[in-house]
Design an enzyme around this catalytic site. Structure first.
Site, short mmCIF file in Angstrom:
data_model
loop_
_atom_site.label_atom_id
_atom_site.label_comp_id
_atom_site.label_asym_id
_atom_site.label_seq_id
_atom_site.Cartn_x
_atom_site.Cartn_y
_atom_site.Cartn_z
N LYS A 350 -41.98 -98.56 -4.40
CA LYS A 350 -40.86 -97.93 -3.68
C LYS A 350 -39.56 -98.64 -4.10
O LYS A 350 -39.39 -99.82 -3.83
CB LYS A 350 -41.06 -98.05 -2.17
CG LYS A 350 -42.30 -97.33 -1.65
CD LYS A 350 -42.48 -97.56 -0.17
CE LYS A 350 -43.77 -96.95 0.34
NZ LYS A 350 -43.76 -95.48 0.33
N ARG A 427 -53.66 -91.03 1.96
CA ARG A 427 -54.68 -89.97 1.91
C ARG A 427 -55.96 -90.46 1.22
O ARG A 427 -57.04 -89.96 1.51
CB ARG A 427 -54.11 -88.74 1.20
CG ARG A 427 -53.74 -88.93 -0.25
CD ARG A 427 -52.80 -87.87 -0.78
NE ARG A 427 -51.46 -88.01 -0.21
CZ ARG A 427 -50.47 -87.17 -0.46
NH1 ARG A 427 -50.64 -86.14 -1.28
NH2 ARG A 427 -49.29 -87.35 0.08
#
Length: 570
Positions: A350, A427
């Site tokens: 990030k 996920r």
């Protein structure tokens, strides 16, 4: 931080372990046991040290007692008399006197002071407005008028919870010990509405009083000890409802503290310890199973372990099971939460403005909701329902042992995943957690995750998106959220979008394009749920955190509790 290279030294020996030589990312092969033990021991030592020497202070929050009162409000003696006012209650006659009976009575006792103050300060009862009068004419030291806006219709939980929060704020500011709360207009409320109103006010007061000061060197403690509720009924039904509210708030406070805790304090191991504490506290109905890396390998959880591989803090797979103290079980449920105690993004790190890497301690918000609900339900003890609370806890870090873009992971249901973005990691952990949940023989699953920024863009900071193929389950969960006073919005599961999730070399990739990102994430999760099991996904990336208060919200815990109770025996 994870080791920046793929080798670590064991103690003072000359043995060096190259992790890639003994373990395939995503699934295991045999290795020299002594070397593996050495690597596990080293990881354990690194994980045990608390970065920054930070330890949360043990703070005992004072218990607030709630009592129903049916006596004359004017006769009450205490620190603050708070009255919830709608815009309609502020109607005055041609002499500028209140028409509302309660306000008229208070104003008369104060010789017109309330009329005068509300006129001078242009107090109209709008939501968010408040005015206070310090006085000597009543038993109370001050009267606070708090606006709740229009006459609440439908689900009024939010309006009355806000009233409780305003009262808590006023009590903190004045260091009040005791408070009375009344509505200017409560005569038209049915008994059921009175119970719901009392519960919402109590919830707002409890949560508004609470402050997470565990990491502050100095903090101001709340002095509030008792709250009297006027005009909202009395008796065992109200007492039961208020006890239920206290139990839910205890779960919400746990959830808030878990999300607020920094990643150098709340590691996967510490999260597992918190789960075990809950099971120990309510051992009559809860049991805990914590799986380590080796046990997860035996269950072929390659997707989850792929995410965890880069961190020196080992993963912990958490499974709490609730069974009622007596009676038969009619429904089996699972609640699955994303448990990334920190998310660096991995090799797709990030970076740049708005990446919010400094906020990635909140990426375990789903697991906080799961454990908060478990604590609340451990106290409430609903009958006829079995509940499995499941969290695949880990960190997504960067090191030579970590998964790389382009790697292929194999999940526990045998499906293969090409990792085209290491920052779509939640996920991957949920995939194996959902397979595990289905293997418990449950009828319904709700999973919760701070999964996508796309959902925040779509719905903003206070509404969570829900995705499910089941209209029936959607109605159940939405109904529970309305009772709880939380906002959910169902979004479509557009099957044609699955085209963007197809891989040329594996069964799927782990993320599609930017468009419809929350939808493709939900479609990914669907691949790991048994078709016979009803399943609903909650993307809570927005409402997990309150930017204004710079603190966690405890979101979804009351909704989960209400949902479980709707599936329980009467």
């Amino acid at each position: 931080m994870a080791a920046p290279i793929s080798t670590l030294a064991c103690s003072s020996s000359s043995i060096f372990i190259n992790f890639r030589s003994i373990s395939h990312l995503g699934f295991s092969i045999s290795a020299n046991p002594s070397l593996f033990f050495c690597s596990k021991r080293m990881a354990h030592v690194v994980a045990k040290a608390t970065l920054g020497l930070t330890h949360p202070a043990q703070i005992h929050h004072p218990k607030i007692s709630f009592a129903a009162k049916e006596t004359d409000l004017v006769e009450w003696k205490g620190d603050i008399l708070a009255v919830g006012i709608t815009e309609k209650d502020m109607a005055k006659d041609e002499n500028s006197k209140f028409q509302n009976s309660i306000l008229k009575k208070l104003d008369s006792q104060l010789h017109g002071l309330l009329s005068e103050v509300t006129t001078e300060e242009d107090f109209t009862g709008k939501a968010g407005q408040s005015t206070a009068v310090r006085l000597a004419g009543l038993g109370s030291k001050r009267v606070n008028l708090i606006g709740i806006g229009k006459v609440p219709t439908g689900s009024s939980t939010f309006a009355y919870r806000s009233l409780g929060e305003s009262v808590a704020s006023a009590a903190k500011a004045s260091q009040a010990n005791n408070v009375a709360i009344a509505l200017a207009s409560s005569e038209g409320l049915t008994p059921e509405m009175k119970l719901a109103t009392a519960s919402a006010i109590a919830k707002g007061t409890l949560l508004g009083t609470y402050e997470d000061n565990r990491f502050k060197s100095e903090s101001k403690k709340s002095a509030l000890k008792s709250v009297d509720l006027f005009g909202l009924g009395a008796g065992p039904e109200l007492e039961k409802k208020l006890k239920y509210t206290e139990d839910v708030c205890a779960g919400m406070i746990l959830g808030k503290e878990l999300v607020n805790a920094p990643a150098n304090v709340l590691t996967p191991g510490v999260l597992a310890e918190e789960a075990e504490k809950i099971a120990s506290a309510f051992s009559d109905v809860l049991t805990a199973t914590i799986l380590d890396t080796e046990q997860c390998k035996e269950l072929k959880m390659g997707s989850y372990l792929g995410v965890a591989a880069a961190s020196t803090n080992p993963p912990k797979f958490i499974h709490l099971c609730y069974k009622p103290p007596s009676g038969s079980i009619k429904t089996k449920l699972a609640i699955v939460g994303k448990g990334l105690t920190f998310d660096s993004g991995g090799y797709n790190i990030k970076t740049g403005p708005g990446c919010l890497i400094e906020m990635m301690k909140v990426d375990m918000g789903g697991s906080a909701a799961v454990l908060g609900a478990a604590k609340a339900l451990g106290q409430i003890k609903p009958a006829g329902v079995e509940v499995h609370f499941i969290v695949a806890a880990c960190e997504n870090m960067i090191s030579g042992t970590g998964m790389r873009p382009g790697d292929i992971l194999t999940a526990s249901n045998g499906k293969t995943i090409e990792v085209n973005n290491t920052d779509a990691e939640g996920r991957l952990t949920l995939a194996d957690a959902l397979v595990y949940a289905c293997n418990q023989g449950v009828d319904k699953i709700v999973d919760l995750a701070t999964l996508t920024g796309a959902c925040v863009v779509a719905l903003g900071p206070s509404i969570a998106g829900i995705f499910t193929p089941s209209d029936e389950l959607s109605k159940e969960v939405v109904a529970a959220s309305e009772v709880a006073g939380e906002k959910l919005w169902r979004l479509p599961m557009e099957e044609s979008y699955w085209e963007s999730m197809k891989s040329g070399v594996a069964d799927m990739v782990n993320t599609g394009g930017r468009q419809g990102g929350s939808i493709t994430a939900a479609l990914f999760l669907k691949q790991f749920v048994d078709e016979k099991v009803q399943w609903l996904h909650i993307d809570m990336a927005g409402p997990v955190w309150n930017d204004k208060k710079k603190a966690a919200t405890g979101f979804a815990i009351p909704t989960l509790v209400e949902w479980v109770l709707s599936n329980a025996s009467s």
